[in-house]
Structure formats: C-alpha cells, structure tokens
Scaffold this motif. Structure first.
Motif, short mmCIF file in Angstrom:
data_model
loop_
_atom_site.label_atom_id
_atom_site.label_comp_id
_atom_site.label_asym_id
_atom_site.label_seq_id
_atom_site.Cartn_x
_atom_site.Cartn_y
_atom_site.Cartn_z
N ARG A 46 40.79 44.49 44.41
CA ARG A 46 41.45 44.47 43.54
C ARG A 46 42.58 45.31 43.70
O ARG A 46 42.52 46.31 44.18
CB ARG A 46 40.50 44.62 42.17
CG ARG A 46 39.58 43.74 41.73
CD ARG A 46 39.01 44.15 40.59
NE ARG A 46 37.76 43.26 40.27
CZ ARG A 46 37.30 43.11 39.11
NH1 ARG A 46 37.64 43.93 38.23
NH2 ARG A 46 36.36 42.28 38.99
N GLY A 47 43.78 45.15 42.67
CA GLY A 47 44.82 45.87 42.81
C GLY A 47 45.46 46.02 41.33
O GLY A 47 45.31 44.93 40.78
N ARG A 48 46.09 47.14 41.21
CA ARG A 48 46.75 47.21 39.87
C ARG A 48 48.40 47.63 40.48
O ARG A 48 48.64 48.57 40.99
CB ARG A 48 46.21 48.22 39.20
CG ARG A 48 47.11 48.48 37.93
CD ARG A 48 46.46 49.32 37.00
NE ARG A 48 45.05 49.04 36.59
CZ ARG A 48 44.16 49.74 35.98
NH1 ARG A 48 44.52 50.83 35.52
NH2 ARG A 48 42.99 49.09 35.64
N LEU A 49 49.19 46.69 39.84
CA LEU A 49 50.82 47.10 39.66
C LEU A 49 51.15 48.37 38.96
O LEU A 49 50.92 47.90 37.73
CB LEU A 49 51.67 45.82 39.62
CG LEU A 49 52.88 45.95 39.69
CD1 LEU A 49 53.31 46.27 41.14
CD2 LEU A 49 53.58 44.57 39.07
N THR A 50 51.49 49.28 39.29
CA THR A 50 51.75 50.40 38.42
C THR A 50 53.47 50.62 38.31
O THR A 50 53.75 51.35 37.58
CB THR A 50 51.17 51.59 38.89
OG1 THR A 50 51.71 51.89 40.32
CG2 THR A 50 49.78 51.55 39.00
#
Length: 73
Positions: A8-12
């Motif tokens: 999973r990844g999160r765009l910050t």
C-alpha cells in the motif's frame, strides 16, 4: 512501490511543473484536477447547447424557476 515490496502507499504530496505554457485563450480545453469544477464545466456546456438549440429563455438560474406544486400533499 512494487520494487520496494510495498503493498500500500499513501500520496502525501503532489507537485505539478508546467513548462512552455500557453495563455488560456490559446488552448482548446483547460484541464483541472478538481472534479466539482469539471462537472460544472460539463453542465455549463450542456446549458450552452440547449440555449443554442432552443433559445436563451429556455434555461436559466435555478432561482428563476418556481417549484411545481405537489399533486399529493
């Protein structure tokens, strides 16, 4: 992300860089990242086509129109 083995990844953050930009009046369509803005543009275009076909009096601001009476009060 796949190379790092992440599931999973999160765009910050998002950075947009524009080079050799043109004035808005020189492009066929201006792009936006705002979904609500895009929806308003689509509705505006539809309203313009309706006015072109049926005349300017056919469509206007919602505040101008009266609500139809409820037949089943």
């Amino acid at each position: 992300m796949d190379a790092a083995g992440l599931q999973r990844g999160r765009l910050t953050g998002l950075i947009l860089k524009g080079d050799d930009l043109l004035d808005a009046d020189q492009v066929a369509r201006q792009l936006s990242l705002d979904d609500a803005h895009e929806a308003r543009l689509a509705a505006e275009g539809a309203a313009d086509r309706i006015r072109d076909k049926f005349g300017p009096q056919v469509i206007g601001p919602a505040a101008v129109f009266r609500r139809a009476p409820n037949p089943h009060p």
